[in-house]
Enzyme design. Sequence first.
Site, mmCIF file in Angstrom:
data_model
loop_
_atom_site.group_PDB
_atom_site.id
_atom_site.type_symbol
_atom_site.label_atom_id
_atom_site.label_comp_id
_atom_site.label_asym_id
_atom_site.label_seq_id
_atom_site.Cartn_x
_atom_site.Cartn_y
_atom_site.Cartn_z
ATOM 1 N N CYS A 1 7.113 6.492 2.472
ATOM 2 C CA CYS A 1 7.573 5.686 3.611
ATOM 3 C C CYS A 1 8.313 6.562 4.617
ATOM 4 O O CYS A 1 8.102 6.462 5.825
ATOM 5 C CB CYS A 1 8.523 4.595 3.130
ATOM 6 S SG CYS A 1 7.767 2.972 3.078
ATOM 7 N N HIS B 1 10.305 -3.916 6.913
ATOM 8 C CA HIS B 1 10.349 -4.734 5.695
ATOM 9 C C HIS B 1 11.341 -5.893 5.746
ATOM 10 O O HIS B 1 11.537 -6.578 4.750
ATOM 11 C CB HIS B 1 10.578 -3.837 4.480
ATOM 12 C CG HIS B 1 9.478 -2.821 4.305
ATOM 13 N ND1 HIS B 1 8.206 -3.178 3.923
ATOM 14 C CD2 HIS B 1 9.447 -1.489 4.531
ATOM 15 C CE1 HIS B 1 7.438 -2.085 3.887
ATOM 16 N NE2 HIS B 1 8.162 -1.058 4.259
ATOM 17 N N ARG C 1 7.275 6.422 -3.653
ATOM 18 C CA ARG C 1 6.955 5.505 -2.552
ATOM 19 C C ARG C 1 7.971 5.638 -1.419
ATOM 20 O O ARG C 1 7.607 5.605 -0.247
ATOM 21 C CB ARG C 1 6.921 4.062 -3.068
ATOM 22 C CG ARG C 1 6.373 3.074 -2.063
ATOM 23 C CD ARG C 1 4.876 3.261 -1.850
ATOM 24 N NE ARG C 1 4.386 2.545 -0.674
ATOM 25 C CZ ARG C 1 4.317 3.060 0.544
ATOM 26 N NH1 ARG C 1 4.701 4.298 0.771
ATOM 27 N NH2 ARG C 1 3.856 2.351 1.552
ATOM 28 N N CYS D 1 14.160 1.126 7.204
ATOM 29 C CA CYS D 1 13.355 0.347 6.258
ATOM 30 C C CYS D 1 13.221 -1.086 6.781
ATOM 31 O O CYS D 1 12.177 -1.720 6.681
ATOM 32 C CB CYS D 1 14.016 0.311 4.885
ATOM 33 S SG CYS D 1 14.504 1.905 4.225
#
Lengths: 119, 286, 141
Positions: free
Chosen positions: B247, B204, B243, B200
């Site tokens: 991803c 991000h 979501r 992630c």
Amino acid sequence: MRKNIRIKHALLGLILAGASTVAVADADLEAKGKALYLNKKKGNCIACHMINDPDAKLAGLQGPPIVAMQARFPDKKQLRAQIWDATVKNPKTIMPPFGRHWILSEDEIDAVVAYIYKF
Amino acid sequence: MKIITSLLAGASLALVASMSSAASTGNTLATVDPEADRLALQAFFQKRFPQVELDDYANGIYALDAASRAQWEEMEEFPPYEFDIEAGEEMFNTPFANGKSYADCFENGGMGIRQNFPYWSDEQDRVVTLELAINQCREANGEKKLKAKKGAIAQISAYMASTSAGNIIDVKIPNDKAKAAYLDGKAQFYSRRGQLNMSCANCHVQGVNIPIRADRTSATLGHVTHFPVFRSKWGELGTLHRRFGGCQNNVRGTPLKAQGKEYSNLEFFMTYMSNGLEVNGPGSRK
Amino acid sequence: MKKYLPLVAALVLSSGSVAAASFEDAFNAERALHGKGHTFTFEGKEYTTDHPEELEAAAEATEANAKALIASAKAKHKEVKAVGYDWTLTKGILKSANKALKAGKFQEAMNLAAQAKYHARMGIRQAQRSAEDWVIMVPGS
């Protein structure tokens, strides 16, 4: 003498034919590499790497641009290795290990190398 | 040439940014310090984007990318999720077959409580998300569970979030078991997954606001504040776990179960990181 | 042009070579440089850069061998699913392998099964690697 010239011509022809076969093979490989570079389901290199090719529009910027490749990778094999697994040199990289995770086949990696090495 | 120069400058800036340091904390139960993690992550983003106010992170990528902000603000003027909030309110207020309703299951009748989710439950020995609590409420009252990713559950969650607008996210870690769940969520957030081998954090934290083709990835700070979300790409409302699955699928990893322990722990970690930000769900995103 | 030369230089300088420690590292380094079908020595012994799965797929292309390789790939796939690190394309590759098997294209079936099996093995490896070194991804560490 005339015979000699003819032989020379024949030889020259052979050499030229050989060279052009190589050139055609190179061009084929580069074209294949370019297609992989642009294909979202394959290399998708364009998602992160800008390249000075008019067909590569709206490239991303997560990775460094494809410029001065021969200066950056005097040994072409090192470029191959970088695509195969970029985490070796940078353990935090966002770049997928295209070889180690068999995202591209070995032949496909060679094609991408052939294409981007010109830039 | 000018383009190349500026692109190179951009790339080198990205390198510098990824090298800039923030205090790191532990990867064991003994050493992990959630509050230090939260402050370090905030400091990381504030150093990276000094012009962005902390509160603005609740607005996702639009806090960072001025170009897409105007378009988004226009979209929010006639919010695409308005119908969903109404539908959620109606379901929320409709009694179950046994005469009870959602309001009976939640503190304060379910109003204005979004900021306390997810929370650690000793009795259940797990993290409880709002969507999980909605389904548990149904089951406790003899109703069937709702599907976890979209539809009714997202609408009810959207209504409950809307009653909490402006409340400050305040997730707590009361004991070591909760801390273990937090640590698991943290490990998940930073673990590489999928054939594309990304965590992630790659997009991000590290890669925030740097284009992937024409898209820019958002900062994880503020990720959870606006859920459930109406995503233009979906053309409908979806939950946070939907979501997550999207991803994970994008990096070619098979998604884990929505409302399972893994995603709930991940939500626990991510929400703790956003403690102090305002609830602004439901929201809309590209 | 001049302006970006220092940046290029920085990019050039950052690409040094890394010494291999384990067999896995040595194998990967050789494969990365040369692709498959290359031989190298590690601690005095000679190896090729072919994956074990590729060597399995190099067996005679028969129905029995294709079936066996698909079965072992499926078993590996089950293992990686159990640790939660399954990759999305693997299932489809296994399907294609089965299809090729049914069409009597045994070599193709074996090649696909080998790739699926490799993917599954790498997914399991990814789970281990992530558990060991996720913390390096935390900013500042």
